[in-house]
Write a protein that holds these residues in place. Structure first.
Motif, PDB file in Angstrom:
ATOM      1  N   TYR A  44       6.416 -11.251  -0.684  1.00 38.22           N
ATOM      2  CA  TYR A  44       5.385 -11.371  -2.067  1.00 38.22           C
ATOM      3  C   TYR A  44       4.782 -10.213  -1.896  1.00 38.22           C
ATOM      4  CZ  TYR A  44       2.458 -12.251  -5.681  1.00 38.22           C
ATOM      5  OH  TYR A  44       1.432 -11.713  -6.819  1.00 38.22           O
ATOM      6  N   PHE A  45       4.440  -8.849  -0.385  1.00 38.08           N
ATOM      7  CA  PHE A  45       4.020  -7.765  -1.150  1.00 38.08           C
ATOM      8  C   PHE A  45       4.967  -6.637  -1.701  1.00 38.08           C
ATOM      9  CE2 PHE A  45       1.381  -4.728   0.078  1.00 38.08           C
ATOM     10  CZ  PHE A  45       1.183  -4.364  -1.395  1.00 38.08           C
ATOM     11  N   ARG A  46       5.931  -7.184  -0.842  1.00 35.48           N
ATOM     12  CA  ARG A  46       7.364  -5.501  -0.320  1.00 35.48           C
ATOM     13  C   ARG A  46       8.343  -5.690  -1.456  1.00 35.48           C
ATOM     14  NH1 ARG A  46       4.696  -2.365   1.847  1.00 35.48           N
ATOM     15  NH2 ARG A  46       3.172  -2.921   4.102  1.00 35.48           N
ATOM     16  N   HIS A  47       8.771  -7.406  -2.167  1.00 34.08           N
ATOM     17  CA  HIS A  47      10.479  -7.403  -1.657  1.00 34.08           C
ATOM     18  C   HIS A  47      10.078  -6.921  -3.645  1.00 34.08           C
ATOM     19  CE1 HIS A  47      14.160  -9.079  -4.083  1.00 34.08           C
ATOM     20  NE2 HIS A  47      14.566  -8.931  -2.730  1.00 34.08           N
ATOM     21  N   PRO A  48      11.509  -6.149  -4.292  1.00 35.32           N
ATOM     22  CA  PRO A  48      11.155  -5.761  -5.630  1.00 35.32           C
ATOM     23  C   PRO A  48      10.942  -6.507  -6.674  1.00 35.32           C
ATOM     24  CG  PRO A  48      13.360  -4.849  -4.388  1.00 35.32           C
ATOM     25  CD  PRO A  48      12.427  -4.717  -3.088  1.00 35.32           C
ATOM     26  N   ALA A  49      10.949  -7.669  -5.995  1.00 38.41           N
ATOM     27  CA  ALA A  49      11.385  -9.056  -7.314  1.00 38.41           C
ATOM     28  C   ALA A  49       9.919  -9.074  -7.623  1.00 38.41           C
ATOM     29  CB  ALA A  49      11.919 -10.155  -6.716  1.00 38.41           C
ATOM     30  N   TYR A  50       8.929  -9.058  -6.967  1.00 39.58           N
ATOM     31  CA  TYR A  50       7.754  -9.089  -7.006  1.00 39.58           C
ATOM     32  C   TYR A  50       6.883  -7.823  -7.508  1.00 39.58           C
ATOM     33  CZ  TYR A  50       8.118 -13.557  -4.884  1.00 39.58           C
ATOM     34  OH  TYR A  50       9.000 -14.872  -4.852  1.00 39.58           O
ATOM     35  N   ASN A  51       7.609  -6.870  -7.691  1.00 35.79           N
ATOM     36  CA  ASN A  51       7.176  -5.502  -8.282  1.00 35.79           C
ATOM     37  C   ASN A  51       5.899  -5.682  -9.058  1.00 35.79           C
ATOM     38  OD1 ASN A  51       8.320  -3.645  -6.422  1.00 35.79           O
ATOM     39  ND2 ASN A  51       9.420  -2.801  -7.864  1.00 35.79           N
ATOM     40  N   ASP A  52       5.983  -6.171 -10.317  1.00 34.48           N
ATOM     41  CA  ASP A  52       4.616  -6.608 -11.330  1.00 34.48           C
ATOM     42  C   ASP A  52       3.365  -7.919 -11.606  1.00 34.48           C
ATOM     43  OD1 ASP A  52       5.923  -4.130 -12.261  1.00 34.48           O
ATOM     44  OD2 ASP A  52       7.293  -4.783 -13.316  1.00 34.48           O
ATOM     45  N   TYR A  53       4.057  -7.902 -10.243  1.00 31.91           N
ATOM     46  CA  TYR A  53       3.517  -9.281  -9.737  1.00 31.91           C
ATOM     47  C   TYR A  53       1.512  -8.595  -9.135  1.00 31.91           C
ATOM     48  CZ  TYR A  53       6.925 -12.908 -10.471  1.00 31.91           C
ATOM     49  OH  TYR A  53       8.035 -13.501 -10.931  1.00 31.91           O
ATOM     50  N   PRO A  54       0.832  -9.152 -10.237  1.00 31.97           N
ATOM     51  CA  PRO A  54      -0.905  -8.980  -9.483  1.00 31.97           C
ATOM     52  C   PRO A  54      -0.827  -8.887  -7.915  1.00 31.97           C
ATOM     53  CG  PRO A  54      -0.959 -11.108  -9.944  1.00 31.97           C
ATOM     54  CD  PRO A  54       0.492 -10.763 -10.731  1.00 31.97           C
ATOM     55  N   VAL A  55      -1.259  -8.138  -6.968  1.00 26.81           N
ATOM     56  CA  VAL A  55      -1.983  -8.261  -5.857  1.00 26.81           C
ATOM     57  C   VAL A  55      -3.043  -9.514  -5.275  1.00 26.81           C
ATOM     58  CG1 VAL A  55      -3.083  -6.235  -5.440  1.00 26.81           C
ATOM     59  CG2 VAL A  55      -1.946  -6.839  -3.672  1.00 26.81           C
ATOM     60  N   VAL A  56      -2.585  -9.660  -4.257  1.00 31.41           N
ATOM     61  CA  VAL A  56      -3.425 -10.718  -3.747  1.00 31.41           C
ATOM     62  C   VAL A  56      -3.662 -10.387  -2.486  1.00 31.41           C
ATOM     63  CG1 VAL A  56      -2.869 -12.206  -5.864  1.00 31.41           C
ATOM     64  CG2 VAL A  56      -1.271 -12.275  -3.595  1.00 31.41           C
TER      65      VAL A  56
END
Length: 516
Positions: free
Chosen positions: A154-166
């Motif tokens: 979740y934190f590192r894959h580019p597919a989740y770049n624009d997802y909110p950090v948790v």
């Protein structure tokens, strides 16, 4: 002879002041206009008249990622029935000053940029700085669920770049805001030619750029290539170069977490109920605050999107849990197009232009939590969490930096505050918190779950029912804890006109002519 000299001095001074006054109004004897003081008549920015530096009046520009929120009065607190029986959000009318807030939640790629800079600056000498800033990816684990892919990706894959950090604690979010302030101000100084870009590769340990250290003259940076006008502006009366001061208007105020009142006010977006606020007054805001909209998207209380123009984003106006076991709807008809947090600019923004103030992730705010705190607090810029500080000075009355390059600060003592009219203590987190008479102190896990490290969390998340999406609802968590449902966004103070850059402060009236 002595009398004549004194008289000449008086006359000379009078002529000089007259020249200064003329220069303000029409160019003076030499035909060159110089701005002068309305109090003394002496020229500003003139080495021959003392060299007092005054920057040209300018508006605060909007920092990266921010939107302007015009302040006002509103009813802070519960909108719906208090079904949780917490009795911690009693409605109360307050006023919030204008401010800036992030357009969206801080994303994974934003936070990874922060970690990259920490590695470059402190990786060799202070590796714990980087380690302590890492989000806790284990917040995705559950005893009775298979969430390991989210732990890993979740934190590192580019597919989740624009997802909110948790997985970020309140302390980590606060440190991120400080770092962001420094990077933004450093670039502004580079753009102005006051710092060289070559410094970027040379920063490490205690010689990293810090806004406060720079203003205190403690940052050892290389001057950049200033323009001819800039060299003149940033010169001392003797001609030697000087660094920027905050009075020059180049640097921005610090990024920080929003206060609870700011966050809730921004989420409600009442400005949308005033038609064409930039062109005419429209309705008066005093009546609008009683409309008590439930969610941040305004008067559409059902939360269903008007799909007549397409339903590419699903049916819902926010990302939340519809009910037990329903995080996104059914295949072929996903109601919010997200099973976990969605990208930070998903769904329509509210009328201030802010995304996801209801749903997606809950957010840290700056306040220390107390159940009945809004009753005790000020009705102007309400906030609980003040622990006043001042700049540290050593025995020689000099400022100092710490090992990470930040200006050393110290807590204000009660002795220093005792004779003041507006406050008598340096640490006022517990001020009027309801236990003043009983002398009972909060003890986490002993007498209550609340203590001075309990911070307010606002807004519902992807895993919350609709009840928590209402901006007036509030929860709390310890500042050193994290979860997969809580992220954050930053805010910034607004200086100057509260109406924005198109307006001036106060009611402006034409000067009346006096009768002679």
């Amino acid at each position: 002879m002595r009398r004549l000299t004194s008289l000449s001095l008086i006359v000379g001074t009078g002529v000089m002041l007259s020249m200064s006054a003329c220069s303000k109004n029409g160019g003076g004897l030499f035909g060159k206009k110089k701005e002068s003081s309305s109090a003394t008549g002496w020229n500003y920015n003139d080495p021959k008249m003392g060299g007092f530096s005054v920057a040209k009046s300018k508006d605060q520009f909007t920092g990266p990622g921010l939107v302007f929120v015009q302040g006002g009065t509103f009813a802070m607190g519960a909108t719906e029935q208090d079904v949780m029986m917490d009795w911690n959000n009693i409605p109360r009318r307050i006023t919030v000053s204008s401010f800036y807030i992030d357009e969206n939640e801080v994303s994974n790629v934003n936070y990874r940029e922060y970690l990259y800079w920490l590695t470059r600056m402190y990786g060799e000498s202070f590796p714990d700085v980087y380690r302590n800033a890492l989000p806790d990816s284990l917040v995705w684990r559950s005893e009775l669920a298979y969430n390991e892919p989210l732990v890993e990706y979740y934190f590192r894959h580019p597919a989740y770049n624009d997802y909110p950090v948790v997985g970020v604690t309140w302390k980590q979010a606060t440190d991120y805001a400080k770092w962001r302030s420094n990077r933004v101000n450093e670039k502004l100084l580079m753009d102005a030619g006051l710092l060289s870009q070559a410094d970027i590769m040379n920063q490490a340990d205690d010689n990293t750029f810090d806004s406060k250290s720079y203003l205190a003259g403690l940052y050892e940076g290389t001057p950049g290539k200033m323009s001819k006008n800039a060299k003149k502006q940033f010169s001392n009366p003797d001609g030697s170069p000087r660094g920027a001061q905050f009075e020059d208007g180049i640097m921005l105020p610090n990024y920080r977490l929003p206060t609870e009142a700011e966050w809730e006010y921004a989420a409600l977006g009442y400005i949308g109920q005033n038609p064409n606020p930039s062109k005419k007054e429209g309705k008066r805001g005093e009546e609008l605050i009683m409309n008590k909209q439930i969610y941040s998207w305004g008067t559409n209380n059902s939360g269903l999107r008007d799909i007549r123009r397409g339903n590419w984003q699903g049916q819902f106006l926010a990302n939340f849990k519809r009910g037990s076991g329903d995080n996104m709807g059914m295949a072929g008809g996903l109601n919010d197009r997200a099973s976990i947090p969605a990208p930070v600019q998903s769904y329509f923004p509210n009328t201030f232009g802010i995304y996801n103030m209801s749903g997606n992730v809950s957010e840290w705010v700056n306040d220390v939590y107390r159940p009945l705190t809004t009753i005790d607090g000020d009705d102007f810029n309400y906030f609980r969490g003040n622990k006043f500080q001042t700049v540290y000075q050593n025995a020689e009355k000099e400022f100092e930096k710490d090992s990470l390059g930040a200006l050393k600060m110290r807590d204000v003592t009660d002795e220093e505050s005792a004779s003041r009219l507006n406050y008598q203590k340096g640490d006022v987190i517990n001020y009027l918190d309801g236990d003043s008479l009983s002398l009972v102190e909060y003890g986490y896990g002993v007498t209550t779950l609340i203590n001075d490290k309990s911070r307010v969390v606002k807004g519902g998340s992807w895993n919350d029912r609709a009840y928590w999406l209402s901006p007036g609802n509030r929860r709390f968590m310890q500042e050193d804890m994290a979860t997969n449902t809580v992220g954050f966004r930053c805010a910034m103070d607004r200086v100057g006109s509260p109406e924005g850059n198109k307006f001036k402060t106060g009611q402006i009236f034409r000067k009346q002519r006096q009768k002679r």
